[in-house]
Design a protein around this motif. Structure first.
Motif, PDB file in Angstrom:
ATOM      1  N   MET A   1     -57.036  10.841 -70.437  1.00 63.60           N
ATOM      2  CA  MET A   1     -57.805   9.440 -70.352  1.00 63.60           C
ATOM      3  C   MET A   1     -59.044   9.508 -71.173  1.00 63.60           C
ATOM      4  SD  MET A   1     -57.834   6.488 -68.703  1.00 63.60           S
ATOM      5  CE  MET A   1     -57.047   6.714 -67.457  1.00 63.60           C
ATOM      6  N   GLN A   2     -59.588  10.620 -71.607  1.00 63.74           N
ATOM      7  CA  GLN A   2     -60.809  11.022 -72.318  1.00 63.74           C
ATOM      8  C   GLN A   2     -60.476  10.096 -73.593  1.00 63.74           C
ATOM      9  OE1 GLN A   2     -63.918  12.146 -71.742  1.00 63.74           O
ATOM     10  NE2 GLN A   2     -63.553  12.566 -69.607  1.00 63.74           N
ATOM     11  N   ASN A   3     -59.108  10.383 -74.329  1.00 63.66           N
ATOM     12  CA  ASN A   3     -59.265   9.878 -75.543  1.00 63.66           C
ATOM     13  C   ASN A   3     -58.280   8.637 -75.900  1.00 63.66           C
ATOM     14  OD1 ASN A   3     -59.870  12.200 -76.912  1.00 63.66           O
ATOM     15  ND2 ASN A   3     -57.906  13.303 -76.308  1.00 63.66           N
ATOM     16  N   GLU A   4     -58.268   8.181 -74.550  1.00 58.89           N
ATOM     17  CA  GLU A   4     -57.403   6.823 -74.635  1.00 58.89           C
ATOM     18  C   GLU A   4     -58.607   5.565 -74.802  1.00 58.89           C
ATOM     19  OE1 GLU A   4     -55.501   6.404 -70.908  1.00 58.89           O
ATOM     20  OE2 GLU A   4     -53.610   7.224 -71.803  1.00 58.89           O
ATOM     21  N   LYS A   5     -58.142   4.811 -75.919  1.00 58.02           N
ATOM     22  CA  LYS A   5     -59.330   3.520 -76.073  1.00 58.02           C
ATOM     23  C   LYS A   5     -59.226   2.568 -74.947  1.00 58.02           C
ATOM     24  CE  LYS A   5     -58.873   4.564 -80.819  1.00 58.02           C
ATOM     25  NZ  LYS A   5     -58.559   4.223 -82.375  1.00 58.02           N
ATOM     26  N   LEU A   6     -60.174   2.100 -74.774  1.00 57.75           N
ATOM     27  CA  LEU A   6     -60.462   1.037 -73.629  1.00 57.75           C
ATOM     28  C   LEU A   6     -60.087  -0.362 -74.131  1.00 57.75           C
ATOM     29  CD1 LEU A   6     -61.689   0.630 -70.870  1.00 57.75           C
ATOM     30  CD2 LEU A   6     -63.651  -0.086 -71.914  1.00 57.75           C
ATOM     31  N   ILE A   7     -59.311  -1.251 -73.161  1.00 60.46           N
ATOM     32  CA  ILE A   7     -58.925  -2.491 -73.625  1.00 60.46           C
ATOM     33  C   ILE A   7     -59.959  -3.367 -72.561  1.00 60.46           C
ATOM     34  CG2 ILE A   7     -57.262  -4.248 -73.488  1.00 60.46           C
ATOM     35  CD1 ILE A   7     -55.088  -1.967 -73.604  1.00 60.46           C
ATOM     36  N   SER A   8     -60.600  -4.328 -73.005  1.00 67.50           N
ATOM     37  CA  SER A   8     -61.444  -5.426 -72.136  1.00 67.50           C
ATOM     38  C   SER A   8     -60.522  -6.419 -72.235  1.00 67.50           C
ATOM     39  CB  SER A   8     -62.681  -5.555 -72.865  1.00 67.50           C
ATOM     40  OG  SER A   8     -63.582  -4.443 -72.917  1.00 67.50           O
ATOM     41  N   VAL A   9     -60.231  -6.916 -70.831  1.00 66.67           N
ATOM     42  CA  VAL A   9     -59.402  -7.961 -70.501  1.00 66.67           C
ATOM     43  C   VAL A   9     -60.362  -8.903 -70.005  1.00 66.67           C
ATOM     44  CG1 VAL A   9     -57.425  -8.806 -69.025  1.00 66.67           C
ATOM     45  CG2 VAL A   9     -57.520  -6.324 -69.820  1.00 66.67           C
ATOM     46  N   ILE A  10     -60.450 -10.117 -70.567  1.00 67.37           N
ATOM     47  CA  ILE A  10     -61.345 -11.312 -70.136  1.00 67.37           C
ATOM     48  C   ILE A  10     -60.482 -12.319 -69.492  1.00 67.37           C
ATOM     49  CG2 ILE A  10     -62.957 -12.848 -71.053  1.00 67.37           C
ATOM     50  CD1 ILE A  10     -63.260 -10.807 -73.450  1.00 67.37           C
ATOM     51  N   ILE A  11     -60.766 -12.804 -68.350  1.00 70.24           N
ATOM     52  CA  ILE A  11     -60.129 -13.898 -67.424  1.00 70.24           C
ATOM     53  C   ILE A  11     -61.057 -14.823 -66.901  1.00 70.24           C
ATOM     54  CG2 ILE A  11     -58.614 -14.469 -65.594  1.00 70.24           C
ATOM     55  CD1 ILE A  11     -57.649 -11.445 -65.698  1.00 70.24           C
ATOM     56  N   PRO A  12     -61.030 -16.180 -67.737  1.00 67.51           N
ATOM     57  CA  PRO A  12     -61.739 -17.308 -67.125  1.00 67.51           C
ATOM     58  C   PRO A  12     -61.204 -17.648 -65.896  1.00 67.51           C
ATOM     59  CG  PRO A  12     -60.810 -17.871 -69.086  1.00 67.51           C
ATOM     60  CD  PRO A  12     -60.374 -16.158 -68.788  1.00 67.51           C
ATOM     61  N   PHE A  13     -61.673 -18.079 -64.890  1.00 67.84           N
ATOM     62  CA  PHE A  13     -60.977 -18.960 -63.837  1.00 67.84           C
ATOM     63  C   PHE A  13     -61.806 -20.249 -63.274  1.00 67.84           C
ATOM     64  CE2 PHE A  13     -63.513 -15.648 -61.430  1.00 67.84           C
ATOM     65  CZ  PHE A  13     -63.701 -16.241 -60.322  1.00 67.84           C
ATOM     66  N   TYR A  14     -61.205 -21.029 -62.784  1.00 73.67           N
ATOM     67  CA  TYR A  14     -61.815 -22.212 -62.231  1.00 73.67           C
ATOM     68  C   TYR A  14     -60.764 -22.950 -61.120  1.00 73.67           C
ATOM     69  CZ  TYR A  14     -63.439 -27.030 -61.429  1.00 73.67           C
ATOM     70  OH  TYR A  14     -63.991 -28.195 -60.942  1.00 73.67           O
ATOM     71  N   ASN A  15     -60.954 -23.049 -60.023  1.00 75.54           N
ATOM     72  CA  ASN A  15     -60.011 -23.289 -59.055  1.00 75.54           C
ATOM     73  C   ASN A  15     -58.721 -22.993 -59.074  1.00 75.54           C
ATOM     74  OD1 ASN A  15     -62.350 -24.797 -58.158  1.00 75.54           O
ATOM     75  ND2 ASN A  15     -61.857 -26.717 -58.497  1.00 75.54           N
ATOM     76  N   ILE A  38     -62.701  -8.395 -66.761  1.00 72.34           N
ATOM     77  CA  ILE A  38     -63.955  -9.165 -66.765  1.00 72.34           C
ATOM     78  C   ILE A  38     -63.572 -10.442 -66.371  1.00 72.34           C
ATOM     79  CG2 ILE A  38     -66.095 -10.115 -67.828  1.00 72.34           C
ATOM     80  CD1 ILE A  38     -65.587  -7.730 -69.789  1.00 72.34           C
ATOM     81  N   PHE A  39     -63.637 -11.040 -65.072  1.00 73.43           N
ATOM     82  CA  PHE A  39     -63.560 -12.285 -64.528  1.00 73.43           C
ATOM     83  C   PHE A  39     -64.555 -13.071 -64.627  1.00 73.43           C
ATOM     84  CE2 PHE A  39     -60.699  -9.477 -62.212  1.00 73.43           C
ATOM     85  CZ  PHE A  39     -59.451 -10.247 -61.990  1.00 73.43           C
ATOM     86  N   VAL A  40     -64.614 -14.371 -65.127  1.00 74.91           N
ATOM     87  CA  VAL A  40     -65.641 -15.188 -65.459  1.00 74.91           C
ATOM     88  C   VAL A  40     -65.440 -16.601 -64.408  1.00 74.91           C
ATOM     89  CG1 VAL A  40     -67.132 -16.336 -66.917  1.00 74.91           C
ATOM     90  CG2 VAL A  40     -66.147 -14.289 -67.608  1.00 74.91           C
ATOM     91  N   ASN A  41     -66.096 -16.590 -63.511  1.00 76.28           N
ATOM     92  CA  ASN A  41     -65.988 -17.928 -62.474  1.00 76.28           C
ATOM     93  C   ASN A  41     -66.498 -18.805 -63.226  1.00 76.28           C
ATOM     94  OD1 ASN A  41     -65.769 -19.474 -60.351  1.00 76.28           O
ATOM     95  ND2 ASN A  41     -67.239 -18.332 -59.037  1.00 76.28           N
TER      96      ASN A  41
END
Length: 334
Positions: A1-15, A38-41
């Protein structure tokens, strides 16, 4: 896990309600585990937030929820997530779409082997019952595993291939100073295309995975599947902006944008005709003349522009300008 690169997942949501559960489960099933979500309400008014909070109690991935006080649409929500992202890779996922469990692993493997700036993959469109509405290769073509950004961009503009929001993973550095346009008046319907085009222009090498890795959920009532909205004219204006931006610095690209601008006029009007089935031809002609074929849009149909199109499109433009009734009847058949 130390050498694995991070993926940022962005999820906007509305109703989004219960639909989001399947999306969350698909993330938790990923074989590649080094990602954050990252959930964005977007100021939901139903119980979506509670459903997500309850679902997240069962997952093993890192996550956070950002709550907005005022609804603003997916673009500002995605931008908020982008600013918060810690990963070397950025992925935007819609709150009702479904990832296959090997999506991140396949993508990271290609990033590590070939070092592209962007990776995209196939998708399948499904309805609310999970029934296939459209497979990628029903309309679009495959490309090589690695291609230059310019070649992919031209194929994308010409609709030989398609990169939709949830079928693309970006290196974060490619998105330097690139954000979703938050102006609803000018970019409603086209914010995704505009973002993708800007990212492609800012990249060098593009990777393609010849596998279906995400399901695009075609939900009744969604923005892209609703009735005709006059702001679909923004699709025409987007390619007009790009044409004018590049006509003095890149003749090939400007011609590609110019052709797409003309085609968008035809597609937007055909979309109106097919959606407004309760209107007769005279009502349609009146609406098209008064609301779509403005002085601005009509100027784009001049011969000096349309002569670059194929004969099929040239005939349609001729009918649209001089025999709109015939064009309407033809559009109903196409």
């Amino acid at each position: 896990m130390q050498n694995e690169k991070l993926i940022s997942v962005i999820i906007p949501f509305y109703n989004i309600g219960e639909f989001v559960k399947k999306t969350i489960n698909s993330l938790d099933s990923q074989t590649y585990r080094n990602f954050e979500v990252i959930f964005v309400n977007d100021a939901s008014t139903d119980n979506s937030l509670q459903i997500i909070e309850e679902s997240l109690k069962k997952v093993t991935f890192d996550h956070k929820i950002i709550n907005r006080e005022k609804n603003g649409g997916p673009s500002p929500s995605r931008n908020i997530g982008l600013k918060e992202a810690r990963g070397e890779y950025i992925y935007f996922l819609d709150s009702d779409d479904f990832l296959y469990k090997n999506a991140f692993e396949e993508s990271i493997n290609l990033f590590e082997r070939e070092d592209p700036d962007i990776v995209f993959f196939k998708f399948k469109k499904v309805d609310e019952n999970g029934k296939t509405v459209q497979n990628y290769n029903d309309i679009f073509k495959d490309v090589k595993k690695i291609e230059k950004n310019r070649d992919i961009l031209i194929k994308y503009i010409n609709l030989e291939i398609f990169l939709y929001t949830c079928s693309v993973i970006y290196k974060k550095k490619v998105l330097n100073n690139i954000f979703y346009n938050e102006n609803n008046e000018t970019h409603y319907y086209v914010e995704d295309q505009d973002f993708c085009i800007r990212a492609l222009l800012n990249s060098n090498k593009i990777g393609y995975i010849n596998s279906e890795l995400v399901q695009y959920f075609k939900r009744k009532g969604s923005i892209m599947n609703g009735k005709f909205n006059i702001r679909r004219l923004n699709k025409i204006r987007l390619f007009d902006t790009l044409y004018n931006e590049y006509k003095t610095k890149d003749q090939e690209l400007s011609n590609v944008f110019l052709k797409r601008r003309s085609k968008e006029i035809l597609w937007v009007i055909r979309s109106y005709i097919k959606n407004e089935t309760d209107q007769n031809s005279n009502q349609m002609k009146k609406y098209i003349k008064e609301n779509i074929l403005t002085t601005e849009i009509t100027s784009y149909l001049e011969w000096k522009y349309s002569k670059k199109l194929n004969i099929k499109n040239i005939i349609q433009i001729f009918l649209l300008r001089y025999f709109p009734g015939c064009f309407i009847n033809l559009a109903k058949l196409l």
